[in-house]
Write an enzyme that holds these catalytic residues in place. Structure first.
Site, PDB file in Angstrom:
ATOM      1  N   GLY B  71       0.794  -1.223   0.000  1.00  0.00           N
ATOM      2  CA  GLY B  71       0.000   0.000   0.000  1.00  0.00           C
ATOM      3  C   GLY B  71       0.826   1.272   0.000  1.00  0.00           C
ATOM      4  O   GLY B  71       1.916   1.332  -0.565  1.00  0.00           O
ATOM      5  N   SER B  72       0.277   2.277   0.651  1.00  0.00           N
ATOM      6  CA  SER B  72       0.799   3.644   0.606  1.00  0.00           C
ATOM      7  C   SER B  72       2.219   3.759   1.147  1.00  0.00           C
ATOM      8  O   SER B  72       2.656   2.972   1.994  1.00  0.00           O
ATOM      9  CB  SER B  72      -0.134   4.529   1.423  1.00  0.00           C
ATOM     10  OG  SER B  72       0.516   5.692   1.844  1.00  0.00           O
ATOM     11  N   SER B  73       2.918   4.798   0.684  1.00  0.00           N
ATOM     12  CA  SER B  73       4.258   5.103   1.182  1.00  0.00           C
ATOM     13  C   SER B  73       4.211   5.632   2.613  1.00  0.00           C
ATOM     14  O   SER B  73       5.247   5.845   3.218  1.00  0.00           O
ATOM     15  CB  SER B  73       4.934   6.117   0.272  1.00  0.00           C
ATOM     16  OG  SER B  73       4.172   7.310   0.216  1.00  0.00           O
ATOM     17  N   GLY B  74       3.012   5.839   3.142  1.00  0.00           N
ATOM     18  CA  GLY B  74       2.878   6.276   4.533  1.00  0.00           C
ATOM     19  C   GLY B  74       3.034   5.142   5.538  1.00  0.00           C
ATOM     20  O   GLY B  74       2.763   5.313   6.722  1.00  0.00           O
TER      21      GLY B  74
END
Lengths: 429, 147
Positions: B71-74
């Site tokens: 998923g997200s780079s967060g």
């Protein structure tokens, strides 16, 4: 053990000040965690340096509770607070938490806005470009082929690797903040030639030409290959920046794709053999009429009520040509009294939209052109939203689940139409 | 602790250190990759992704055993926040190395390993007692807990 150059050892040992030393220490720990052998130099970094909600600042109250404390303790993962100088690399701030003017409409408090303003002033004073967008390549940061970058934001990472031929892993907040100071990132993954070769094949049998079709193919691709590198070949045509933008964002959200090849289209895929680095590898998937219909159905499996009260466009942030198209579709019409239409872009692109008269057309129709953020990032939808509509597979993937609302996916025309009528009429032709 | 009286572990597997240190605790195992941003609530250390087999389950103070990050780079930022809220895992074992999982482990500063001689997702079940010695590259497993 990661090998350090003399310059890197000096940075680690404090020659360039305590903040750079902390940044280098974090990057060394990160390189060892990856199993990387050395670093590459980078002068192109995009992240979210030091920006934080108030509760994170409050957590570091004893350290001062300010930008400096958050940057030291959280971004650099340092045990002590250090003075944070101007960044050394060309550094950009990606998307943020609210629109700088329409934050009230987004439901933000005065306190949250004050915190936002304060963070932004700190970002600017540390020499970081305030791009405030998930599309840095549309707002002043376009890498070149082969350039080593350190970027966050999955949709920007996949664009950089695949469309431009720039080289970046999917970096995180802490690694990008450290790279802004140390101008280094671990030499691992997409920085190396072998890692960039295709791993699975996707044969495209139905015509994929419009942005809507490219987005659906992207969503299919991510679900098929997960986080591997696909090589797409076949009936793909009419390539354009905005189509790659939607394809990559969709593939990154349904599967985690960080790079893709399209034979004869993307720069590291002049032939199928070059894309794979030899003969075909991995699995072979087919995207035909049946698969296309299934993707559409899956993206529309969270909509029941056709009474749409919110239309969100601009995921990833709209380009100027997309805003121009939306304005043309809306000109002379009005957003329905039961609906809201919010379109998201960067400040740079909004400035062009204002100069070109599109912002006025959108406002006269009752739509809002917002910047910096999106509904998913800010978790902001118009009050009372129950059913939303999107032209982005990525936003359809995230927002309904995050906000507990229903959602529809369709073409930009479907979305503009429902914003004006309040009734979803989208279907697959 | 009277370690001499403890029974020997049922299984020992070996791997590579991601983040050093020694820890032990109860395992929480999933065969599905985990999203950080949008997939975990950092205020509770709880998986919130729709359709995830751990949806509604918190990994706070557990040894988290999972294939890897997605998923997200967060990802690292959200896992990092679980350290601030006291809801971080005690240690992590994952099989697929990504920048997301590696950076997340680094900033959590919990003992973490990867590159195993045997898949920990298969060898370990939720509720097993797990001891990680990341510096030695060794994971000890007591099936069904160590009561």
């Amino acid at each position: 053990m990661v090998r350090l150059t003399d310059a890197e050892k000096a940075m680690r040992d404090g020659a360039d000040g305590p903040a750079v030393a902390k940044a280098m220490d974090l990057l060394i720990r990160y390189a060892e965690a990856l199993g990387a052998e050395d670093f590459v130099e980078t002068n192109n970094v995009a992240g979210v340096p030091g920006s934080s909600p108030q509760w994170v600042k409050d957590y570091y109250k004893e350290d001062g509770g300010d930008y400096r404390a958050v940057f030291s303790r959280f971004d650099l993962d340092s045990d002590e607070v250090v003075d944070v100088p101007r960044m050394n690399a060309f550094s950009c701030h990606l998307q943020g938490g609210m629109d700088p003017e329409m934050w009230r409409e987004q439901g933000m408090s005065e306190e949250a806005f004050a915190n936002f303003r304060s963070d932004e002033a700190e970002v600017a004073s540390h020499g970081i470009q305030v791009l405030k967008t998930c599309t840095p390549y549309l707002a002043g940061n376009v890498p070149v082929m082969g350039e080593h970058c350190a970027w966050m934001e999955s949709s920007a990472v996949v664009f950089c690797n695949s469309v431009i031929g720039g080289r970046t892993n999917c970096e995180g907040r802490e690694s990008t903040s450290a790279a802004m100071l140390a101008k280094r990132i671990p030499n691992w993954g997409f920085h190396t030639d072998d890692f960039r070769k295709g791993q699975h094949a996707i044969d495209v049998e139905v015509p994929v030409d419009s942005i809507f079709e490219w987005g659906m193919l992207g969503y299919f691709t991510g679900a098929a290959v997960e986080d591997a590198i696909p090589v797409l070949d076949g009936a793909i045509s009419d390539a354009a920046l905005i189509k790659h933008k939607h394809f990559g964002a969709a593939a990154a959200s349904s599967g985690g794709v960080e790079m893709y090849h399209m034979v004869g289209i993307t720069p590291e895929a002049s032939s199928r053999e070059i894309a794979f680095g030899g003969a075909d590898k991995g699995e072979r998937f087919t995207y035909g009429a049946k698969e296309r219909a299934a993707v559409y159905e899956r993206l529309n499996s969270i909509g029941e009520s056709r009474d749409v009260d919110y239309v969100m466009l601009g995921c990833p942030h709209y380009s100027i040509d997309q805003i121009a198209d939306a304005a043309r579709m809306l000109e002379g019409r009005k957003v329905h009294e039961n609906a809201e239409l919010w379109i998201f872009t960067s400040r740079a692109v909004k400035a062009t939209a204002m100069a070109s008269g599109y912002d006025r057309i959108l406002r006269e129709a009752g739509a809002k052109l917002m910047t910096d953020t999106c509904s998913a990032i800010s978790q902001a939808v118009p009050p009372g939203t129950k059913v939303a509509a999107f032209d982005s597979a990525k936003q359809t993937h995230y927002l309904p689940a995050m906000m507990g609302i229903e959602g529809w996916f369709g073409t930009t025309q479907d979305c503009i139409d429902v914003a004006c009528t309040g009734k979803w009429e989208g279907r697959l032709n | 602790m009277a370690t001499a009286e403890l029974k020997a572990p049922d299984i020992v597997i070996r791997g590579r250190k991601v983040v050093g240190g020694v820890t032990e605790g109860e395992a929480l195992v999933t065969s599905q990759t985990i999203s950080g941003w949008g997939g975990v609530n950092p205020l509770k250390g709880e998986v919130i992704e729709s359709h995830h087999e751990l949806k509604g389950v918190s990994f706070a103070n557990k040894i988290l055993v999972f294939p890897g990050a997605k998923g997200s780079s967060g990802w690292s930022g959200v896992f990092h926040m679980t350290k601030l809220t006291g809801c971080a895992p005690l240690g992590m074992l994952f099989t697929i190395t990504t920048t997301k999982a590696a950076l997340g482990a680094v900033v959590l500063r919990v003992p973490t390993m990867t590159d195993f001689d045997r898949d920990p997702v298969e060898a370990i079940a939720t509720g097993d007692w797990v001891r990680i010695d990341a510096d030695k590259g060794e994971v000890q497993i007591w099936k069904g807990g160590r009561a």
